[in-house]
Design an enzyme around this catalytic site. Structure first.
Site, PDB file in Angstrom:
ATOM      1  CB  SER A   1      -0.926   0.020   1.219  1.00 19.76           C
ATOM      2  OG  SER A   1      -1.907   1.037   1.084  1.00 19.76           O
ATOM      3  CB  SER A   2       2.263   3.308  -1.906  1.00 20.60           C
ATOM      4  OG  SER A   2       1.565   3.268  -3.139  1.00 20.60           O
ATOM      5  CB  SER A   3       0.857   8.217  -0.177  1.00 26.09           C
ATOM      6  OG  SER A   3       0.349   9.469  -0.593  1.00 26.09           O
TER       7      SER A   3
END
Length: 390
Positions: A97-99
């Site tokens: 998961s990431s921005s």
């Protein structure tokens, strides 16, 4: 001392100077929404083979804000569960998961051609930052966002509440859409899918737009933009290169085990007509996925360092094994599908028409198939029948 407001303005100016932030309302959103609020409890910084944790509470305030407003993608979870506050030193792991980097975020939002009255379905909430940017313009009641990971969804929901947006956050499989709040004027996916699910088409108003990265390889994926028609079909094109994490339900299981045993029995062996190294280039990789959906590239090496390259399609129990032969390559193929024959024909046809970029690919979706094509060339047309769950 660094402060959030000045960092937001600096980032907005940098994005505008790059030409990716052109809409006044979106620039206002970027200058108003505090990105750092969506990075709690922290991020992992790439140090090559390991990831260094940086937390909001443990970091120097200036470093935290500088990191939050960098133009990079920031990893927020490893291996489907690990967050930066759970470790005290650099660790190995796979980002889950990431921005996403702000340039990609704002570019995709601009591509949606949003109007103030539009209702949007977002597939893949992630940190919730892009959700907040859209809420700033559309209002919280017009944005529905879905996240498959309950922990990620909970953190995003808390962040959205903190900055004042009580929008519709849903935990579930985004490939199914969210029929309860349909129809939508726009659907945007912040993950990659093998193909655009017909459920999204069904939940989009005629004239509405769907924007999603398609493909299943870590590279060689394309950003599809399609418009839904009155008759329930959707048409558009691949508008550019794009790279996102794969939707969890469609994550590829790496081919493992004894590769020599998997390729022991070949049905044919010959010289290749084009180099398989082309599969490491973006557009040929995308075309290969259209030619042999379900196949994956595997790289390996012998004990003495010689390079090995394979195509595997586990479901069809087929393979192509490449080995260097002087200035050329030999391919051995086995199984019911001659994988390299299909890919090679495609690449030769693509080269014959001048190696057009990925934006030349058109796309049409019906309730029975996905069809891709380049011009009117028979060898550059691919129809994928819908015979799976999505």
């Amino acid at each position: 001392m660094t402060d959030s407001v000045s960092e937001r303005r600096r980032m907005a100016a940098a994005l505008a100077n790059k030409g990716v932030l052109t809409l006044p309302w979106l620039r206002g959103a970027v200058e108003s929404v505090p990105r750092e609020q969506f990075l709690h409890p922290g991020v992992f910084l790439d140090e090559g083979r390991t990831w260094r944790p940086l937390t909001a509470l443990g970091a120097d305030p200036d470093e935290w804000l500088k990191t939050a407003y960098s133009v990079d993608t920031l990893t927020t979870q490893l291996d489907g569960h690990l967050t930066a506050d759970q470790v005290g030193e650099a660790v190995a792991g796979v980002p889950t998961s990431s921005s996403t980097d702000p340039a990609t975020v704002v570019s995709m939002i601009e591509t949606l051609d949003l109007k103030a009255e539009h209702r949007v379905l977002e597939i893949g909430t992630g940190t919730g930052y892009s959700t907040a940017l859209m809420c700033h313009y559309l209002g919280e009641d017009n944005v529905t966002t879905i996240e498959v990971d309950p922990q990620v969804a909970a953190r995003a929901d808390a962040a959205l509440e903190t900055v004042g947006y009580s929008t519709w956050t849903v935990t579930g499989d985004g490939l199914l859409g969210h029929p309860r709040r349909a129809p939508y004027d726009r659907v945007i996916a912040t993950c990659a899918v093998r193909r655009i699910p017909y459920t999204w088409v069904r939940q989009t108003r005629p004239g509405g737009i769907i924007l999603s990265t398609v493909g299943s390889w870590p590279w060689g994926t394309g950003l599809a933009k399609v418009t839904v028609n009155e008759n329930g079909t959707a048409e558009g094109s691949i508008i550019g290169r794009s790279s996102f994490m794969q939707a969890r339900a469609q994550a590829v299981t790496p081919v493992a085990g004894d590769l020599s045993a998997r390729t022991a029995y070949a049905d044919s062996e010959r010289e290749t007509r084009v180099s398989p190294l082309g599969l490491e280039e973006w557009v040929p990789a995308f075309l290969a996925q259209l030619s042999v959906p379900g196949a994956h590239v595997v790289r390996a090496a012998t004990s003495d360092g010689a390079r090995l390259l394979y195509l595997f399609d586990p479901e069809r129990e087929s393979f192509a094994h490449f080995r260097a032969d002087g200035d050329g390559w030999i391919v051995r193929q086995g199984g019911p599908v001659a994988l390299w024959d299909k890919v090679e024909r495609t690449l030769i046809a693509w080269q014959a028409v001048g190696n057009p970029d990925i934006a030349a690919i058109q796309l049409r979706i019906t309730n029975k198939s996905h069809t891709y094509w380049i011009g009117d060339h028979p060898e550059l047309r691919w129809e994928h029948r819908l015979n799976a769950a999505y």
